[in-house]
Design an enzyme around this catalytic site. Structure first.
Site, PDB file in Angstrom:
ATOM      1  N   LYS A 149      81.118  50.862  63.953  1.00  8.92           N
ATOM      2  CA  LYS A 149      80.805  51.921  64.913  1.00  8.92           C
ATOM      3  C   LYS A 149      81.321  51.651  66.322  1.00  8.92           C
ATOM      4  O   LYS A 149      81.313  52.544  67.151  1.00  8.92           O
ATOM      5  CB  LYS A 149      79.303  52.165  64.932  1.00  8.92           C
ATOM      6  CG  LYS A 149      78.797  52.742  63.640  1.00  8.92           C
ATOM      7  CD  LYS A 149      79.446  54.091  63.359  1.00  8.92           C
ATOM      8  CE  LYS A 149      78.839  54.703  62.116  1.00  8.92           C
ATOM      9  NZ  LYS A 149      79.147  56.113  62.017  1.00  8.92           N
ATOM     10  N   SER A 176      74.314  47.692  53.812  1.00 13.51           N
ATOM     11  CA  SER A 176      75.124  48.866  53.451  1.00 13.51           C
ATOM     12  C   SER A 176      76.458  48.424  52.850  1.00 13.51           C
ATOM     13  O   SER A 176      77.081  49.177  52.095  1.00 13.51           O
ATOM     14  CB  SER A 176      75.345  49.784  54.649  1.00 13.51           C
ATOM     15  OG  SER A 176      76.110  49.144  55.642  1.00 13.51           O
TER      16      SER A 176
END
Lengths: 323, 93
Positions: free
Chosen positions: A52, A269
């Site tokens: 991100k 994740s």
């Protein structure tokens, strides 16, 4: 002493210059199909610790160029953690104030990192998941038009970061890619990398992996409260994706542990995305799968993901946002 | 054939609180029509008036989203597990 050729200084002038160009490593040892190699791209190597960072930098610099973000202005963003952390890093370096709306059941390390870089954390109900954070942030943005609301779920600078960065890096480092597997959150990674790869070679397949998020979102009254990221609709994600598969917390944790056996310390994740890559490997005859590891394991140490009993950790993960 | 269908929390109220129900059919479309017959209030949550899958519903056969298989024509066989999940904002990795 080793011989060193000194040409010129090779030092980044800002930590932001270190975002991107993440390494890839072959993890075919985990592939159940000997004809299929698996390569993982380690986005945890970014300075803010996740994929991100790319999105945060891309959204903030696009907004600066378009005049939507002025010096010293306040930014507002709903996030389950990593985008907020990336934005906190960029905001700190560039001198903006950041407010993040964060579900109150994310891991404590995420909150700590946000506060370390000076972001103000506003809690949204954990029972409503990311949906609740998005809803609350949208209401706050309407009430405060003076804040810059870049909104990763609806900002094309999010997939653009991957179309211009992550995608070309993958082709440069692994030109024999046949399948791309990544988690589906905002859909930015899949849309950006996926579009780039299809332009490179239309035969490359794009597989999405998602957590069974809707299973635990008990704040949902009916299905009309559902949510599809606007960028997914705008860039016709349904057309782009070749397959979408759901991976639960237990498989996510098991594959995160398998990676650790290879010396790769990744977040939960990553285990979900890898479980998707393993399924892909079982379903195709031959090829090369590239899978994205969104972040490292540091922010999940407190969850006991590597050390506690698998069923206990799985139950804990059901009540924590890890994706 | 009879297929087990796992319902998300948000749909259980339409099925007397059950988390897993049985439905008949050899395709996803047939299974959803049978669910709508058994639980009429669930009907407009699953399918649109045109008989298409509701925008915010994701249906999976053994963890694969049917939108990326053969949509409502996706075949189901004995032993398959069908799961319904609402589309919600995902996390951000």
């Amino acid at each position: 002493m080793a011989e060193i050729t000194m040409v010129s200084r090779r030092v980044a002038t800002s930590v932001l210059d270190l975002i991107g160009n993440t390494p890839m490593v072959d993890i075919s040892a985990l592939s159940p199909n000997r004809e299929v190699s698996i390569v993982i791209k380690l986005e945890g190597q970014n300075p803010g610790g996740s994929v991100k960072d790319r999105v945060a930098l891309s959204m903030i610099e696009s907004a600066e160029k378009e005049g939507l973000l002025l010096p010293g202005q306040t930014l507002l963003e709903p996030t389950s953690g990593n985008t907020g952390i990336g934005m906190a890093l960029v905001a700190r370096v560039k001198g903006y104030t950041l407010k993040v709306v964060l579900p109150d059941n994310v891991s404590p390390e995420r909150r700590a990192l946000l506060e370390l870089w000076g972001a103000e954390v506003i809690d949204s109900p954990g029972s409503e998941g990311s949906n609740g954070a998005v809803k609350m942030a949208r209401e706050m943005a309407e009430a405060h038009p003076e804040w810059a609301f870049l909104y990763q779920y609806g900002n094309l600078a999010n997939p653009r970061a991957h179309f211009e960065g992550t995608g070309p890096e993958i082709v440069r480092d692994c030109p024999d890619i046949t399948h791309f597997v990544a988690g589906l959150g905002t859909s930015g990674t899949l849309l950006g990398v996926g579009r780039f790869l299809k332009e490179y070679n239309p035969d490359v397949e794009v597989w999405a992996v998602e957590p069974p998020a809707g299973e635990v979102v008990d704040g949902l009254r009916n299905l009309d409260d559902g949510y599809i990221p606007p960028i997914f609709t705008e860039l016709n994600g349904e057309e782009l994706l070749d397959r979408k598969t759901v991976v639960g917390p237990k498989d996510s944790i098991l594959w995160t542990r398998k990676l650790a056996e290879l010396g790769i310390f990744a977040g939960i994740s990553t285990g979900a995305a890898l479980a998707g890559a393993i399924r892909c490997s079982q379903k195709i005859e031959s090829g090369c799968i590239v899978v994205i590891s969104p972040d490292g394991g540091w922010k999940y140490l407190s969850t006991g993901a590597w050390t506690d009993d698998i069923d206990v950790v799985t139950e804990r993960a059901r009540n924590t946002i890890y994706f | 054939m009879t297929i087990d269908v796992r319902l998300p929390t948000v749909l259980r109220q339409h099925a007397g609180g059950q988390a897993i129900v049985q439905a008949e059919g050899s395709s996803i479309g047939e299974v959803l029509v049978d669910l709508s017959r058994q639980f009429p209030t669930m009907s407009d949550q699953l399918l649109t008036e045109k008989g298409e899958l509701h925008k915010f519903v994701n249906v999976y056969v053994n963890d694969d989203d049917v939108r990326y298989l053969d949509k409502l024509d996706t075949k189901v066989e004995d032993g398959d597990v069908v799961s319904i999940l609402p589309a919600v904002a995902g996390g951000d990795g």
